[in-house]
Design a protein around this motif. Structure first.
Motif, mmCIF file in Angstrom:
data_model
loop_
_atom_site.group_PDB
_atom_site.id
_atom_site.type_symbol
_atom_site.label_atom_id
_atom_site.label_comp_id
_atom_site.label_asym_id
_atom_site.label_seq_id
_atom_site.Cartn_x
_atom_site.Cartn_y
_atom_site.Cartn_z
ATOM 1 N N THR A 112 17.082 30.375 31.872
ATOM 2 C CA THR A 112 17.174 30.276 33.633
ATOM 3 C C THR A 112 17.046 30.381 34.705
ATOM 4 O O THR A 112 15.587 30.373 34.756
ATOM 5 C CB THR A 112 17.244 32.631 33.526
ATOM 6 N N ASN A 153 25.935 29.065 32.196
ATOM 7 C CA ASN A 153 26.819 30.125 32.868
ATOM 8 C C ASN A 153 27.701 30.513 31.280
ATOM 9 O O ASN A 153 28.739 30.648 32.741
ATOM 10 C CB ASN A 153 27.216 30.126 34.041
ATOM 11 N N PHE A 177 29.777 29.011 39.335
ATOM 12 C CA PHE A 177 29.174 29.888 39.928
ATOM 13 C C PHE A 177 27.701 29.792 40.316
ATOM 14 O O PHE A 177 26.820 28.338 41.036
ATOM 15 C CB PHE A 177 28.705 29.190 38.468
#
Length: 233
Positions: A112, A153, A177
Motif C-alpha cells: 500500500t 486497486n 484511482f
C-alpha cells in the motif's frame, strides 16, 4: 545210459553254439545296417525339418527383438510428445494468466502506497504524494521477483497496461484511482517481500521520497480475468 548222457550233452553244446553264433551274427548285421533305407530317409527328413524349424525360430526371435525395440522407441517418442504437449499446455496457461484472460488466485503480497500525512510548511506538495513513478517501481520490482499477476486497486495489469499520474489521482488503463494505492501481487511471499525490502531497494527509495509504504504477506490473493471490449486485440 552214460553214452546217451554224453550224446545229449554234445547236442546241447552244439545247440548253444548255434544260438550264440546266430545272436552274434544278428548283432553285427544291426551294427553294419542299423536302419533300413526307409527308416534312414525318414530320420533324415525329421532332422532337416528340425534344423529348419530352429532356423525359423531364430529368425522369429530376431524379428521379435526388432519389434520390441520399435515398440520401445515408440513409447519413448510418445513419452517425449506427451511431455512436449504438457509443457505447451502449461505455457499456454501461463500466457493466459499473464495476459489476464483467466482468473487467478494464490499466496502473495499487498503493498500500500499512501501520500505523506505531514507536509512541512512551504514545501512543494508534489514532493509528498504518490506519483506513477513510485507505482512503477513497486510493480517492476514485483514482476522481476517473479510475481505472476499484479493489480492496482483491484485493476489487474496486463502486458499492455498503462499508468500515468493526473493530479492527485493515478490512471490505470483508463480507470482513475485516488491514494492510497493498493498493489497486490500473486507469487511466493518469501521471495517478493525480501526483494522489496532489500537494502537500498524499492521500500527505502519510496520512504526517501516521503511515501508511506505498508507491506504485507497474504495467504490468498484473488484476481478476476480482465474484461476486454470488442476492439481489444
Amino acid at each position: 545210459m552214460k553214452s546217451k548222457s554224453v550224446i545229449f550233452s554234445l547236442i546241447m553244446l552244439v545247440a548253444g553254439f548255434l544260438i550264440s553264433f546266430s545272436y552274434q551274427l544278428t548283432k553285427e548285421q544291426q551294427v553294419l545296417h542299423p536302419l533300413s533305407t526307409e527308416q534312414w530317409e525318414k530320420e533324415y527328413k525329421i532332422r532337416n525339418d528340425l534344423i529348419q524349424q530352429e532356423e525359423k525360430n531364430r529368425s522369429l526371435q530376431q524379428e521379435l527383438y526388432q519389434k520390441q525395440e520399435q515398440v520401445r522407441q515408440l513409447e519413448e517418442d510418445l513419452k517425449n510428445e506427451k511431455q512436449i504437449y504438457f509443457n505447451l499446455v502449461e505455457d499456454v496457461e501461463k500466457y493466459r494468466m499473464f495476459t489476464g484472460e483467466v482468473g487467478v488466485a494464490g499466496a502473495g503480497v499487498q503493498v500500500t502506497l499512501d501520500d505523506s500525512s505531514y507536509i512541512p510548511e512551504g514545501e512543494n506538495v508534489n514532493n509528498y504524494i504518490v506519483h506513477e513513478s513510485h507505482v512503477f517501481k513497486v510493480v517492476n520490482e514485483l514482476l522481476i521477483a517473479g510475481a505472476s499477476a499484479v493489480s492496482i486497486n483491484g485493476q489487474r495489469l496486463s502486458h499492455n497496461s498503462y499508468i500515468f499520474c493526473n493530479g492527485p489521482v493515478i490512471t490505470v488503463d483508463g480507470n482513475q484511482f485516488p491514494a492510497p494505492f493498493v498493489i497486490s501481487a500473486i507469487g511466493d511471499p518469501d521471495v517478493l517481500v525480501p526483494a522489496l525490502n532489500i537494502s537500498g531497494g524499492t521500500v527505502e527509495q519510496l520512504a526517501f521520497d516521503n511515501i508511506v509504504v505498508t507491506l504485507e504477506k497474504r495467504d490468498s490473493v484473488v484476481m478476476n480475468p480482465l474484461l476486454r471490449d470488442g476492439n481489444s486485440s
